[in-house]
Design an enzyme around this catalytic site. Structure first.
Site, PDB file in Angstrom:
ATOM      1  N   ARG A  68      38.307  33.281  19.297  1.00  0.00           N
ATOM      2  CA  ARG A  68      38.208  32.300  20.385  1.00  0.00           C
ATOM      3  C   ARG A  68      37.710  30.942  19.919  1.00  0.00           C
ATOM      4  O   ARG A  68      38.002  29.929  20.565  1.00  0.00           O
ATOM      5  CB  ARG A  68      37.256  32.820  21.477  1.00  0.00           C
ATOM      6  CG  ARG A  68      37.641  34.177  22.046  1.00  0.00           C
ATOM      7  CD  ARG A  68      38.998  34.154  22.704  1.00  0.00           C
ATOM      8  NE  ARG A  68      39.309  35.416  23.370  1.00  0.00           N
ATOM      9  CZ  ARG A  68      40.507  35.720  23.850  1.00  0.00           C
ATOM     10  NH1 ARG A  68      41.506  34.863  23.752  1.00  0.00           N
ATOM     11  NH2 ARG A  68      40.721  36.884  24.436  1.00  0.00           N
TER      12      ARG A  68
ATOM     13  N   ARG B 175      44.904  45.621  20.874  1.00  0.00           N
ATOM     14  CA  ARG B 175      43.483  45.392  21.156  1.00  0.00           C
ATOM     15  C   ARG B 175      42.692  46.698  21.069  1.00  0.00           C
ATOM     16  O   ARG B 175      41.468  46.674  20.911  1.00  0.00           O
ATOM     17  CB  ARG B 175      43.316  44.792  22.551  1.00  0.00           C
ATOM     18  CG  ARG B 175      43.980  43.443  22.727  1.00  0.00           C
ATOM     19  CD  ARG B 175      44.061  43.059  24.195  1.00  0.00           C
ATOM     20  NE  ARG B 175      42.735  42.947  24.792  1.00  0.00           N
ATOM     21  CZ  ARG B 175      42.524  42.908  26.108  1.00  0.00           C
ATOM     22  NH1 ARG B 175      43.548  43.007  26.961  1.00  0.00           N
ATOM     23  NH2 ARG B 175      41.301  42.788  26.578  1.00  0.00           N
TER      24      ARG B 175
ATOM     25  N   HIS C 286      38.445  49.286  29.045  1.00  0.00           N
ATOM     26  CA  HIS C 286      38.373  48.929  30.455  1.00  0.00           C
ATOM     27  C   HIS C 286      38.322  50.243  31.230  1.00  0.00           C
ATOM     28  O   HIS C 286      39.305  50.985  31.240  1.00  0.00           O
ATOM     29  CB  HIS C 286      39.575  48.121  30.869  1.00  0.00           C
ATOM     30  CG  HIS C 286      39.796  46.892  30.022  1.00  0.00           C
ATOM     31  ND1 HIS C 286      40.363  46.944  28.764  1.00  0.00           N
ATOM     32  CD2 HIS C 286      39.515  45.598  30.256  1.00  0.00           C
ATOM     33  CE1 HIS C 286      40.434  45.716  28.252  1.00  0.00           C
ATOM     34  NE2 HIS C 286      39.928  44.864  29.144  1.00  0.00           N
TER      35      HIS C 286
ATOM     36  N   HIS D 265      46.824  41.648  34.732  1.00  0.00           N
ATOM     37  CA  HIS D 265      46.652  40.231  35.031  1.00  0.00           C
ATOM     38  C   HIS D 265      47.645  39.784  36.096  1.00  0.00           C
ATOM     39  O   HIS D 265      47.420  38.780  36.782  1.00  0.00           O
ATOM     40  CB  HIS D 265      46.861  39.385  33.769  1.00  0.00           C
ATOM     41  CG  HIS D 265      45.794  39.578  32.733  1.00  0.00           C
ATOM     42  ND1 HIS D 265      45.788  40.647  31.878  1.00  0.00           N
ATOM     43  CD2 HIS D 265      44.717  38.831  32.428  1.00  0.00           C
ATOM     44  CE1 HIS D 265      44.739  40.563  31.074  1.00  0.00           C
ATOM     45  NE2 HIS D 265      44.079  39.467  31.386  1.00  0.00           N
TER      46      HIS D 265
ATOM     47  N   ASP E 180      36.261  43.374  35.506  1.00  0.00           N
ATOM     48  CA  ASP E 180      37.176  42.482  34.811  1.00  0.00           C
ATOM     49  C   ASP E 180      37.356  41.254  35.715  1.00  0.00           C
ATOM     50  O   ASP E 180      36.890  41.227  36.858  1.00  0.00           O
ATOM     51  CB  ASP E 180      38.509  43.198  34.553  1.00  0.00           C
ATOM     52  CG  ASP E 180      39.245  42.632  33.344  1.00  0.00           C
ATOM     53  OD1 ASP E 180      38.903  41.515  32.900  1.00  0.00           O
ATOM     54  OD2 ASP E 180      40.160  43.305  32.842  1.00  0.00           O
TER      55      ASP E 180
END
Length: 556
Positions: A97, A163, A194, A206, A278
């Site tokens: 990031r 991921r 998650h 998303h 989330d």
């Protein structure tokens, strides 16, 4: 519960207590005009209002250089009366990031190492956790939103994908525990996500709400097992998944489900750390429940921290109204504040109070960035070792300047998912620079715009190295290759022009293409897309010296 450096929660107003449950998103860049996602990232005036006036509990950061984020972190903490939780999604290291810090390969790279040496893979996972924690602290962060403990057993998963640490329970469990162990060498918070398991989905949460229809025994064996192990390892937080699991709750998605968050996670699994949602702006929740009701429902379900509500101030008021009308109890809010206090006490070095006898100069604020802790030689060596151990190659492509090869005009075609979203390709990136150094022509193609025709491929007979950058990413809505990219590959194979294939990112994409790759064609695969990974894989392939095949398959 009053803690050292933190006020007694009972002394706070209801609004101030509720504000502590809110985490907003901000850009790591310091100036408003630099924000890359202004629809989600508060401008500086609103950010200062939220931290200074509303007293929110935390901020999640994205973007900017590591040094810049250190300044940003110090700025945010200076605005806040109560120390903030400063978080980041740094599943691949702080450099994922924040430029300049170390960017490790995706976690799934370690599953490739584990196929040959589980203990070495665990060693790397622990080193990655330790380095990620050290670099996060160096730039002012105190909460790592990692590791991902989902078991990615669906090759079409568009949002978890690489991921995850792997596609088996044993590997995911061992490697995620090692990552947590490494991170806990430092005073920083870790997060298992998650919950209750996002690995077997084909829908991107998303955008829409995925459904996992497995029976309870299957969930216990696969999806839930790594979370139980993470809880036993002392993970500090668990992030909810925006998924529907009818076996566990036929009405509510996991983020809003008392059966999943309270009965399963709290009571059955005995987890007493932070439960964080989330992002509440994600389509799976926002489209159906709206910003305010979703926040109240999440707290009713058992969440402590509300991540990225669309309207922070309005969310605080909606929750306070729910308390005043009796829908939520003040005791319920206080329980979450108590957990947040414990987390802040562990992770926030600002909470230590200097002795009264100290002179002012003895406790001046530390510099915003601990430069010596960023991209150290030791950490860079771990990075190189992980890439080398997880990179696959077969054969080689003799250099253009070999006497026997001078007559050929070669080209390298580089296909990326989005040129505009790519920060690891530039004129000096090895994927471009190394072929050019050998006299090749290089053509960079954007998968999102090259959707019609294969102009130039059918009319050219140049020997071609095809490099494909592709991995599952949020908001794409699907995993895998576009039809155009598949046709490009097939055209080169059919015409006999493909002399080499390199895939950066998805092992699923690589395995799909490998099935149709001629046996005498050189190939390379690496999980990472960074310049370091480009250099390692291409250095093996683009050589005039015959190299033995290395790690040629995904099996032992």
């Amino acid at each position: 519960m009053a803690s050292l450096g933190l006020p007694d929660p009972d002394a706070l107003s209801l609004e101030a207590q509720v504000a502590q449950l809110i985490v907003v998103r901000a850009s790591g860049f310091l100036f408003d005009h630099q924000r890359r996602y202004p629809q989600w990232e508060l401008n500086n005036a609103k950010l200062q209002h939220c931290t200074q006036s509303l007293g929110i509990g935390g901020v999640i950061l994205l973007g900017g250089s590591a040094v810049e984020v250190g300044v940003r972190s110090q700025q945010l903490q200076s605005w806040a009366e109560i120390p903030l939780l400063l978080a980041a999604d740094i599943e691949e290291g702080a450099g994922q990031r924040f430029a300049g810090a170390t960017h490790f390969p995706p976690p799934m790279a370690l599953s490739q190492v584990a196929r040959h040496d589980v203990s070495l893979a665990c060693q790397y996972a622990e080193q990655m956790g330790s380095a990620t924690a050290q670099e996060a602290i160096a730039i002012g962060l105190n909460w790592i939103l990692a590791p991902v403990v989902d078991v990615n057993n669906n090759v079409d998963n568009p949002v978890i994908n690489v991921r995850a640490f792997g596609d088996t329970v044993a590997i995911v469990t061992q490697l995620s525990q090692a990552f947590i162990r490494g991170a806990h060498q430092f005073s920083i918070l870790t997060t298992a996500k998650h919950f209750p398991g996002h690995g077997d989905t084909t829908v991107d949460s998303h955008l829409h709400l995925p459904v996992i229809a497995h029976h309870r025994s299957r969930l216990d064996q696969i999806e839930l097992a790594p979370f139980r192990a993470a809880v036993e390892s002392g993970v500090d937080a668990v992030m909810t998944a925006h998924i529907q699991v009818p076996t566990l709750d036929s009405k509510w998605p996991a983020t809003l489900s008392p059966s999943i968050l309270t009965q399963l996670l709290r009571q059955e699994m005995k987890f007493n750390g932070l439960v964080v949602t989330d992002a509440l702006i994600m389509g799976a929740i926002a489209h159906q429940y709206g910003p305010y009701d979703a926040a109240v429902l999440a707290l009713e379900a058992g969440a402590d921290v509300l991540l990225m509500p669309a309207d922070p101030e309005g969310t605080i008021q909606a929750i306070c109204e729910a308390v005043r009308t009796g829908r939520l109890s003040a005791k319920r809010i206080a329980a979450s504040v108590e957990r947040i206090w414990r987390a802040k006490q562990k992770a926030n070095h600002r909470l230590s109070i200097p002795p009264e006898t100290c002179h002012a100069w003895e406790h001046t604020p530390p510099p915003p960035v601990q430069l010596e802790a960023l991209a150290s030689q030791t950490t860079r060596q771990v990075l190189t070792s992980v890439i080398q151990a997880s990179t696959l190659t077969r054969g080689n492509i003799p250099a253009q300047n070999d006497p026997k090869d001078r007559v050929e005009n070669r080209r390298a075609i580089v296909i990326v998912d989005s040129v505009l979203g790519t920060d690891w390709l530039n004129p000096t990136a090895p994927a471009i620079a190394l072929p050019m150094q050998q006299g090749w022509t290089v053509r960079l193609l954007d998968n999102q715009v090259c959707s019609v025709g294969l102009d130039g491929l059918n009319t050219s007979n140049e020997p071609t190295l095809l490099q494909i950058f592709s991995r599952g990413n949020p908001f794409r809505g699907k995993a895998g290759l576009s039809q155009w990219t598949v046709e490009c590959f097939q055209t080169l194979v059919t015409q006999g022009h493909l002399i080499g294939l390199v895939v950066y990112g998805s092992p699923y994409v690589f395995e799909f293409l490998l099935k149709a790759l001629p046996v005498n064609t050189a190939y390379g695969f690496t999980y990472a897309q960074t310049p370091e990974a480009q250099n390692i894989v291409l250095s093996r392939l683009l050589t005039s010296t015959e190299m033995p095949a290395r790690n040629q398959t995904f099996t032992d």
